[in-house]
Design a protein around this motif. Structure first.
Motif, PDB file in Angstrom:
ATOM      1  N   GLY A 107      20.598  -2.888  -2.061  1.00  0.00           N
ATOM      2  CA  GLY A 107      21.347  -4.122  -2.220  1.00  0.00           C
ATOM      3  C   GLY A 107      21.296  -4.996  -0.990  1.00  0.00           C
ATOM      4  N   CYS A 108      21.799  -6.196  -1.152  1.00  0.00           N
ATOM      5  CA  CYS A 108      21.908  -7.150  -0.047  1.00  0.00           C
ATOM      6  C   CYS A 108      23.327  -7.087   0.501  1.00  0.00           C
ATOM      7  CB  CYS A 108      21.632  -8.570  -0.538  1.00  0.00           C
ATOM      8  SG  CYS A 108      19.939  -8.833  -1.042  1.00  0.00           S
ATOM      9  N   HIS A 109      23.478  -7.561   1.725  1.00  0.00           N
ATOM     10  CA  HIS A 109      24.812  -7.644   2.303  1.00  0.00           C
ATOM     11  C   HIS A 109      25.603  -8.661   1.486  1.00  0.00           C
ATOM     12  CE1 HIS A 109      28.050  -8.380   5.133  1.00  0.00           C
ATOM     13  NE2 HIS A 109      27.706  -7.240   5.728  1.00  0.00           N
ATOM     14  N   PRO A 110      26.851  -8.372   1.117  1.00  0.00           N
ATOM     15  CA  PRO A 110      27.602  -9.289   0.243  1.00  0.00           C
ATOM     16  C   PRO A 110      27.874 -10.674   0.832  1.00  0.00           C
ATOM     17  CG  PRO A 110      28.965  -7.403   0.887  1.00  0.00           C
ATOM     18  CD  PRO A 110      27.596  -7.167   1.433  1.00  0.00           C
ATOM     19  N   ARG A 111      27.955 -10.785   2.160  1.00  0.00           N
ATOM     20  CA  ARG A 111      28.239 -12.093   2.770  1.00  0.00           C
ATOM     21  C   ARG A 111      27.014 -12.755   3.374  1.00  0.00           C
ATOM     22  NH1 ARG A 111      33.326  -9.520   5.340  1.00  0.00           N
ATOM     23  NH2 ARG A 111      31.615  -8.582   6.435  1.00  0.00           N
ATOM     24  N   ASN A 112      25.922 -12.000   3.539  1.00  0.00           N
ATOM     25  CA  ASN A 112      24.712 -12.579   4.112  1.00  0.00           C
ATOM     26  C   ASN A 112      23.514 -11.948   3.417  1.00  0.00           C
ATOM     27  OD1 ASN A 112      22.635 -13.593   5.619  1.00  0.00           O
ATOM     28  ND2 ASN A 112      23.520 -13.086   7.603  1.00  0.00           N
ATOM     29  N   SER A 113      22.977 -12.656   2.431  1.00  0.00           N
ATOM     30  CA  SER A 113      21.901 -12.101   1.613  1.00  0.00           C
ATOM     31  C   SER A 113      20.557 -12.047   2.331  1.00  0.00           C
ATOM     32  CB  SER A 113      21.766 -12.897   0.313  1.00  0.00           C
ATOM     33  OG  SER A 113      21.365 -14.218   0.588  1.00  0.00           O
ATOM     34  N   CYS A 114      20.526 -12.426   3.610  1.00  0.00           N
ATOM     35  CA  CYS A 114      19.288 -12.289   4.392  1.00  0.00           C
ATOM     36  C   CYS A 114      19.075 -10.834   4.828  1.00  0.00           C
ATOM     37  CB  CYS A 114      19.323 -13.189   5.617  1.00  0.00           C
ATOM     38  SG  CYS A 114      19.243 -14.936   5.182  1.00  0.00           S
ATOM     39  N   TYR A 115      20.091  -9.992   4.646  1.00  0.00           N
ATOM     40  CA  TYR A 115      19.990  -8.571   4.981  1.00  0.00           C
ATOM     41  C   TYR A 115      19.880  -7.754   3.694  1.00  0.00           C
ATOM     42  CZ  TYR A 115      21.374  -9.627   9.752  1.00  0.00           C
ATOM     43  OH  TYR A 115      21.416 -10.119  11.026  1.00  0.00           O
ATOM     44  N   PHE A 116      18.933  -6.818   3.681  1.00  0.00           N
ATOM     45  CA  PHE A 116      18.696  -5.948   2.532  1.00  0.00           C
ATOM     46  C   PHE A 116      18.552  -4.513   3.028  1.00  0.00           C
ATOM     47  CE2 PHE A 116      15.393  -3.552   0.249  1.00  0.00           C
ATOM     48  CZ  PHE A 116      15.989  -3.428  -0.995  1.00  0.00           C
ATOM     49  N   GLY A 117      19.035  -3.577   2.249  1.00  0.00           N
ATOM     50  CA  GLY A 117      18.876  -2.177   2.610  1.00  0.00           C
ATOM     51  C   GLY A 117      18.750  -1.313   1.376  1.00  0.00           C
ATOM     52  N   PHE A 118      18.136  -0.154   1.559  1.00  0.00           N
ATOM     53  CA  PHE A 118      18.117   0.824   0.477  1.00  0.00           C
ATOM     54  C   PHE A 118      18.368   2.209   1.053  1.00  0.00           C
ATOM     55  CE2 PHE A 118      13.623   0.468   1.634  1.00  0.00           C
ATOM     56  CZ  PHE A 118      13.162   1.778   1.629  1.00  0.00           C
TER      57      PHE A 118
END
Length: 183
Positions: free
Chosen positions: A120-131
């Motif tokens: 998912g992406c960070h809820p407040r900053n969608s420029c960050y993604f992680g799995f």
């Protein structure tokens, strides 16, 4: 425990590496039909690092891992900028290929789809993604974090589609349905 790629944290394991290439399939009318089993979507992103996490899923776990990696990266960003990364997402899994820096010529890791439990992406900053991945043999989990100048939502959606297609294919194979006729 290994030092993860270019992260100051320790963790991250990679299973067998592979490479598959294909194109999306579309109907003559431009409507997307069921994709070929060897489709690949590529994204150019920057790899921030990986960190071991206590659980295999959840936005809270993902956000905490992103915060931990971002905090650690702030201390070293001027010495070691984030690595350029080619993220390849397919039905088989996620391959990350790192390149850049004199100490890192080229490095790649492949995470099988069966070992990816959450993304998912960070809820407040969608420029960050992680799995989040699970260790293939042990009961350990790691979160791998990426950043881009643009929104990472297409990356999250691609991993989500791959995950759904992988498990649908697995379900069709493991639990085939047959028509039963009673007389």
């Amino acid at each position: 425990m290994k030092t993860c790629l270019r992260s100051p944290m320790t963790v991250a394991w990679a299973s067998a590496m592979t490479r598959t290439t294909a194109r999306r399939t579309t109907s003559p009318w431009g409507v997307r039909s069921k994709r070929s089993p060897c489709w690949v979507e590529r994204f150019d992103v920057q790899f921030l690092g990986s960190v071991e996490v206590p659980c295999h899923q959840g936005n809270g776990i993902l956000c905490a891992a992103m915060q931990k990696i971002a905090t650690a990266r702030k201390l070293t960003v001027h010495l070691r900028p984030p690595a350029s990364c080619d993220l390849e997402i397919s039905l088989r899994g996620v391959k990350l290929s790192l390149s850049g820096g004199p100490e890192l010529e080229h490095c790649s890791h492949f995470f099988q789809m069966k070992n990816i439990s959450f993304c998912g992406c960070h809820p407040r900053n969608s420029c960050y993604f992680g799995f989040i991945t699970k260790h293939p043999l042990l009961s350990r989990f790691a979160c791998h974090v990426f950043v881009s100048q643009e929104s990472m939502r297409p990356v999250a959606q691609s991993v989500g589609r791959a995950f759904l297609e992988y498990y649908q294919e697995h379900l069709d194979y493991a639990c085939p349905t047959e028509d039963i006729y009673l007389e």
